[in-house]
Every structure is written in C-alpha cells, then in structure tokens.
Write an enzyme that holds these catalytic residues in place. Structure first.
Site, PDB file in Angstrom:
ATOM      1  N   LYS A  36     -26.676  20.993 -20.667  1.00  7.97           N
ATOM      2  CA  LYS A  36     -27.585  21.741 -21.556  1.00  7.97           C
ATOM      3  C   LYS A  36     -28.547  20.823 -22.284  1.00  7.97           C
ATOM      4  O   LYS A  36     -29.718  21.142 -22.470  1.00  7.97           O
ATOM      5  CB  LYS A  36     -26.773  22.532 -22.598  1.00  7.97           C
ATOM      6  CG  LYS A  36     -25.910  23.618 -22.008  1.00  7.97           C
ATOM      7  CD  LYS A  36     -25.062  24.295 -23.061  1.00  7.97           C
ATOM      8  CE  LYS A  36     -23.933  23.451 -23.596  1.00  7.97           C
ATOM      9  NZ  LYS A  36     -22.864  23.119 -22.647  1.00  7.97           N
ATOM     10  N   SER A  84     -32.411  20.631 -11.978  1.00  7.83           N
ATOM     11  CA  SER A  84     -32.329  19.236 -12.394  1.00  7.83           C
ATOM     12  C   SER A  84     -31.713  18.415 -11.261  1.00  7.83           C
ATOM     13  O   SER A  84     -30.660  18.774 -10.726  1.00  7.83           O
ATOM     14  CB  SER A  84     -31.482  19.137 -13.659  1.00  7.83           C
ATOM     15  OG  SER A  84     -31.238  17.791 -13.948  1.00  7.83           O
ATOM     16  N   ASP A 132     -20.345  21.500 -20.604  1.00  7.34           N
ATOM     17  CA  ASP A 132     -20.744  20.282 -19.878  1.00  7.34           C
ATOM     18  C   ASP A 132     -21.692  20.569 -18.722  1.00  7.34           C
ATOM     19  O   ASP A 132     -21.698  19.849 -17.722  1.00  7.34           O
ATOM     20  CB  ASP A 132     -19.506  19.527 -19.328  1.00  7.34           C
ATOM     21  CG  ASP A 132     -18.474  19.290 -20.413  1.00  7.34           C
ATOM     22  OD1 ASP A 132     -18.879  18.914 -21.513  1.00  7.34           O
ATOM     23  OD2 ASP A 132     -17.280  19.515 -20.151  1.00  7.34           O
ATOM     24  N   GLN A 167     -20.729  24.136 -25.730  1.00  6.20           N
ATOM     25  CA  GLN A 167     -19.667  24.643 -24.843  1.00  6.20           C
ATOM     26  C   GLN A 167     -20.281  25.619 -23.822  1.00  6.20           C
ATOM     27  O   GLN A 167     -21.428  25.443 -23.468  1.00  6.20           O
ATOM     28  CB  GLN A 167     -18.527  25.305 -25.645  1.00  6.20           C
ATOM     29  CG  GLN A 167     -17.729  24.326 -26.489  1.00  6.20           C
ATOM     30  CD  GLN A 167     -18.378  24.015 -27.820  1.00  6.20           C
ATOM     31  OE1 GLN A 167     -18.738  24.919 -28.547  1.00  6.20           O
ATOM     32  NE2 GLN A 167     -18.512  22.759 -28.153  1.00  6.20           N
ATOM     33  N   GLY A 198     -20.601  17.418 -26.814  1.00 10.17           N
ATOM     34  CA  GLY A 198     -21.062  16.060 -26.523  1.00 10.17           C
ATOM     35  C   GLY A 198     -22.305  16.195 -25.669  1.00 10.17           C
ATOM     36  O   GLY A 198     -22.214  16.413 -24.470  1.00 10.17           O
ATOM     37  N   HIS A 199     -23.469  16.157 -26.309  1.00 12.60           N
ATOM     38  CA  HIS A 199     -24.718  16.426 -25.599  1.00 12.60           C
ATOM     39  C   HIS A 199     -25.438  15.114 -25.287  1.00 12.60           C
ATOM     40  O   HIS A 199     -25.846  14.390 -26.193  1.00 12.60           O
ATOM     41  CB  HIS A 199     -25.596  17.367 -26.443  1.00 12.60           C
ATOM     42  CG  HIS A 199     -25.019  18.742 -26.541  1.00 12.60           C
ATOM     43  ND1 HIS A 199     -25.520  19.730 -27.358  1.00 12.60           N
ATOM     44  CD2 HIS A 199     -23.968  19.308 -25.903  1.00 12.60           C
ATOM     45  CE1 HIS A 199     -24.803  20.833 -27.204  1.00 12.60           C
ATOM     46  NE2 HIS A 199     -23.847  20.590 -26.334  1.00 12.60           N
TER      47      HIS A 199
HETATM   48  P1  IMP Z   1     -11.931  22.950 -29.166  1.00  9.09           P
HETATM   49  O1  IMP Z   1     -13.304  23.526 -29.119  1.00  9.09           O
HETATM   50  O2  IMP Z   1     -11.909  21.476 -29.487  1.00  9.09           O
HETATM   51  O3  IMP Z   1     -11.001  23.756 -30.018  1.00  9.09           O
HETATM   52  O4  IMP Z   1     -11.320  23.035 -27.678  1.00  9.09           O
HETATM   53  C1  IMP Z   1     -11.032  24.293 -27.040  1.00  9.09           C
HETATM   54  C2  IMP Z   1     -11.326  24.214 -25.549  1.00  9.09           C
HETATM   55  O5  IMP Z   1     -12.733  24.078 -25.354  1.00  9.09           O
HETATM   56  C3  IMP Z   1     -10.708  23.003 -24.844  1.00  9.09           C
HETATM   57  O6  IMP Z   1     -10.378  23.378 -23.523  1.00  9.09           O
HETATM   58  C4  IMP Z   1     -11.824  21.989 -24.822  1.00  9.09           C
HETATM   59  O7  IMP Z   1     -11.686  21.059 -23.764  1.00  9.09           O
HETATM   60  C5  IMP Z   1     -13.014  22.894 -24.600  1.00  9.09           C
HETATM   61  N1  IMP Z   1     -14.269  22.344 -25.123  1.00  9.09           N
HETATM   62  C6  IMP Z   1     -14.654  22.246 -26.412  1.00  9.09           C
HETATM   63  N2  IMP Z   1     -15.867  21.711 -26.516  1.00  9.09           N
HETATM   64  C7  IMP Z   1     -16.279  21.475 -25.266  1.00  9.09           C
HETATM   65  C8  IMP Z   1     -17.489  20.956 -24.718  1.00  9.09           C
HETATM   66  O8  IMP Z   1     -18.452  20.618 -25.425  1.00  9.09           O
HETATM   67  N3  IMP Z   1     -17.542  20.872 -23.370  1.00  9.09           N
HETATM   68  C9  IMP Z   1     -16.523  21.294 -22.568  1.00  9.09           C
HETATM   69  N4  IMP Z   1     -15.391  21.804 -23.034  1.00  9.09           N
HETATM   70  C10 IMP Z   1     -15.264  21.885 -24.374  1.00  9.09           C
END
Ligand code: IMP
Length: 427
Positions: free
Chosen positions: A16, A414, A13, A225, A40-41
C-alpha cells in the site's frame, strides 16, 4: 481532484505504501485512519528506504500535509522516533504533520498485556505484532480506562490521571498473567516528555480535513493491514482490532462517505499472511519458500517470515464487495517473473459444493479446498515495463484474468519497489 481511499484487499503487506507514495503527487493531505504501529509501510525513493509505522507514507513529499486521525491508536514513542529519524534524514514534519487530539494512546501496559495475552496458555494465539493494538482498542471501547491525546495534553496532574489506570493494569499483569508490574513513575515521566513533543502537532483533524475538502483539496486515505484482518469482516478471531475496510476511513477520520470518490484495493499478484489463522491457498511446500525468497516476504514490523500462497480471487471478490472497490492496484507482479507455472484460485470446493464467494463462517472455511486454474508464467523480467503494452503477453493475460475473476478493473500495476516501476492502466 477526487478523494481516494487506498486500502489492503488481502491480509496486509500488499504494498500500500508504495501506491500511496505514487498517488501522493496529486494529493494535498494523506491520512492514516486506523491501526497503529502494527503497520509497517515501506517506501523506496532512489536508493533510500523508509519504513513508517505511524506517520503516513505521504510525508516524503515535502509540500504535503499528513494526518494521524481519531481512529488510530497512537504510540507516541514510535511517532516521535519517526519524526526524529525523518529530521535526521532531512525531512521536516513541522507544520505539516497533524495528530488528532481524540486519538487514543498506546501505553506501555497495552504492550505488556498484548505480550502476556499472546503468551498465556489456553487463550487463542492470534500471532499479533505485540504493538499493544488489541489492548489499546479494548480500553477505548470499554471507555473507562481509555486515554487520549487530549487527556495527555489537558490540564491536571498526569500522575493523578495515570495512577489508577496503571494500578489496574499492574493488578492484571501480576495476578492474572503472573508477570512483573510496570513502574508507574517511569511511565508518568516518559509520557510527560511525550506530551511536550506531541503538543505542536495535536488538533481537531476532522475539522481540518473537512475544511480542506470544502476548499477543493485532495485527500488520500492510507489504510493499514488489509480487508481480511478487519475486525468485522475479516477471518475473526485472527484479525486486528480495527476496521481496515473503506468505512473505517470515514469513521476513523470523521469524514462523511459522500465525500469519497474512489476506493482502491491494493493486492499482490499472489497472497501472503503473517500471524495465525486460515489461509486456503497457502503453499507449505517449496513453491511457498520460493515466493517468500523471490519477494523477500519478511515482516517490515516484526521481521517474521510471511506465509505465502497463490492468488485467491474469492478474497478479491469479497474485498470488492465490502469496500465498494472502484479499482485495484496490482503489486509485485515482477516477483512472479521466473515462475514457470502459476496458479490462481477461482473458487473453493467444500464437500460437494463449489463456493464462488469467501465464506464468513470459519468452520466452513476450514473445510474449503481451493479450485485452481493454471496459467503459463511469462519467464521474462517485467521491472523495466512502464506501459501495459511493455509487459510480456503472458503477463498481460495473467493481469486480465485477475481483473475478470476479481470483477474489478485494475488502475495501477507495480513491477518493482521504485516509484517509477509503476504502470497506469490504459497505457
Ligand atoms: P495486531 O494488529 O498486532 O493485534 O495483530 C493481529 C493480526 O494482524 C496478526 O495476525 C498480525 O500478524 C496481523 N497484522 C497486524 N498488522 C499487520 C500488518 O501491517 N501487516 C500484516 N499483518 C498485520
């Protein structure tokens, strides 16, 4: 034109997508290389906001090609919904969206198992996004039950291919987790429909990208991520199931490391995290709530409130090391515009010791207290700044301190969600 990787230097988050969107102007291809619909971009273009979970953010530039490569776990339902939404909003993906035929598919049983895992008593709750990411990568690594785009599109009865897989997962769901089984026929019918929709996009994307590089095209890799959620280098077990770090771009896309010129780590001017796990500079008081509200820190995928805290330089030094960062893109500086006193974590205190580097051992991390340095806030709006010289002196001092502590130069700053609210260093 250099080949660049843009990745998260914190816990995801970091903003990016905005940086990718900004850099896409010079790119020919934008590539997702890991993760899936857990990302979630968010990109803002004028008054329009777009949120992508699977398709690279570069798709908004109509002359650019976008690639979902081997390392991604692809949820076809999400991809197709994104294609449809883009079409409704006048953005065509035809002929410029490419999906690796080797990418593994996220199946309904992966999502059901993700939920069951998280809800099961006695296990570690990671606080996942419930998008089926862990169970899909688990099947991929286990080999037997993995199911790829090419398996979906290849000859043979889909029902035969999926039958034993669904039966095995239903046995797990019912006998181990005590939840309802999934409907086999419904899944087969759904995926048969997806097959026809995915077929025009599927190809060998490693071949496609290497040919493009041979022709001197510019490829931009879009990480999902962040570094501290990396399966090998993050705060395990509170991580995602893929390599979010720079090496993941090479393995995920099938492009050699010798072809990468720049690695840009995106970092917020403070720190956030969603889901469970350690977070040394987390603010559990009013300051944390204030940053959350100022930055609208709620997940783009799940809507969950993000945990907020001060900037942590130990994390940035670790990100610089494991990714070989060539520069930083500092985002959300404007969120701090009204904060009177800022804190920056320079190191950790663990008992009598001061640790300059982020400890890999969670038991040590648990005992760490941040060592803070205070800086005066600038208390002026920065969103209209277009050059470094336009920033208030105290904001420039904050940026300089982050550069020094991170041991990495800043290439972009930014100061707002819009494309134009971006400052190039040296300006
Ligand atoms: P998973 O990727 O859904 O298995 O989640 C594993 C961990 O990564 C959790 O703590 C999620 O909140 C975190 N996570 C997964 N995708 C994102 C992202 O795009 N942004 C921030 N945290 C993420």
């Amino acid at each position: 034109m250099p080949t660049k990787i843009v990745l998260g230097a914190q816990w995801g988050d970091e903003g990016k997508a905005k940086i990718v969107d900004y850099l896409t102007v010079d790119a020919d291809y934008v590539v997702r290389f890991q993760g899936g619909a857990n990302a979630g971009h968010t990109v803002m273009v004028g008054d329009d906001t777009f949120v992508f979970h699977v398709i690279p953010a570069g798709i908004l530039h109509e002359d650019k090609a976008c690639v979902v490569s081997n390392g991604v776990v692809l949820d076809p339902e999400v991809l197709i919904a994104e294609v449809d939404e883009l079409a409704q909003r006048g953005v065509s993906t035809q002929g410029r969206l490419f999906i690796s035929h080797s990418a593994h598919l996220v199946m309904p049983y992966h999502k059901a198992l993700d939920k069951a895992d998280e809800e099961s008593q006695g296990g570690v709750s990671i606080g996942t996004t419930l998008r089926g990411i862990g169970p899909a990568y688990r099947d991929k690594v286990e080999r037997g039950p993995g199911f790829r785009v090419m398996d979906l599109l290849g000859p043979g009865s889909l029902s035969e291919k999926l039958k034993s897989r669904i039966e095995a997962k239903n046995a797990l769901l019912t006998r181990i987790y005590g939840v309802e089984p999934l409907d086999e026929e419904e899944i087969v019918a759904k995926y048969a429909g997806y097959a026809e929709l995915l077929r025009p996009y599927a190809t060998d994307t490693s071949m496609l990208l290497n040919r493009a590089l041979d022709e001197g095209r510019m490829v931009l890799f879009e990480g999902a991520q962040g570094t501290l959620l990396d399966i090998d280098h993050g705060t395990y077990p509170f991580v995602t199931s893929s390599n979010t770090t720079a090496g993941g771009a090479c393995t995920g896309a099938g492009v050699g490391p010798t072809r990468i010129d720049e690695v840009i780590g995106v970092t917020k001017a403070y720190t956030t995290r969603v889901g469970n796990g350690p977070f040394p500079t987390e603010l559990l008081d009013g300051d944390g709530d204030r940053i959350r509200e100022l930055g609208h820190e709620y997940g783009a995928t799940t809507g969950r409130p993000r945990r907020c805290g001060w900037f942590d330089a130990t994390i940035l030094r670790m990100a610089a090391r494991v990714n070989g960062l060539t520069s930083l893109a500092l985002t959300r500086l404007d969120v701090l515009d009204t904060v009177e006193t800022l804190k920056v974590c320079t190191a950790y205190r663990c008992g009598d010791e001061v640790l300059e580097e982020f400890p890999a051992d969670p038991q040590i991390l648990e005992r760490c207290e941040p060592v803070y340095e205070e800086l005066e806030g600038w208390c002026e709006p920065t969103t209209e700044a277009r050059r470094v010289a336009d920033l208030p002196a105290k904001a420039q001092a904050y940026v300089d301190r982050i550069t020094d502590l991170s041991r990495t130069p800043i290439s972009l700053i930014s100061v707002g969600p819009a494309r134009e609210s971006t400052i190039e260093s040296g300006s």
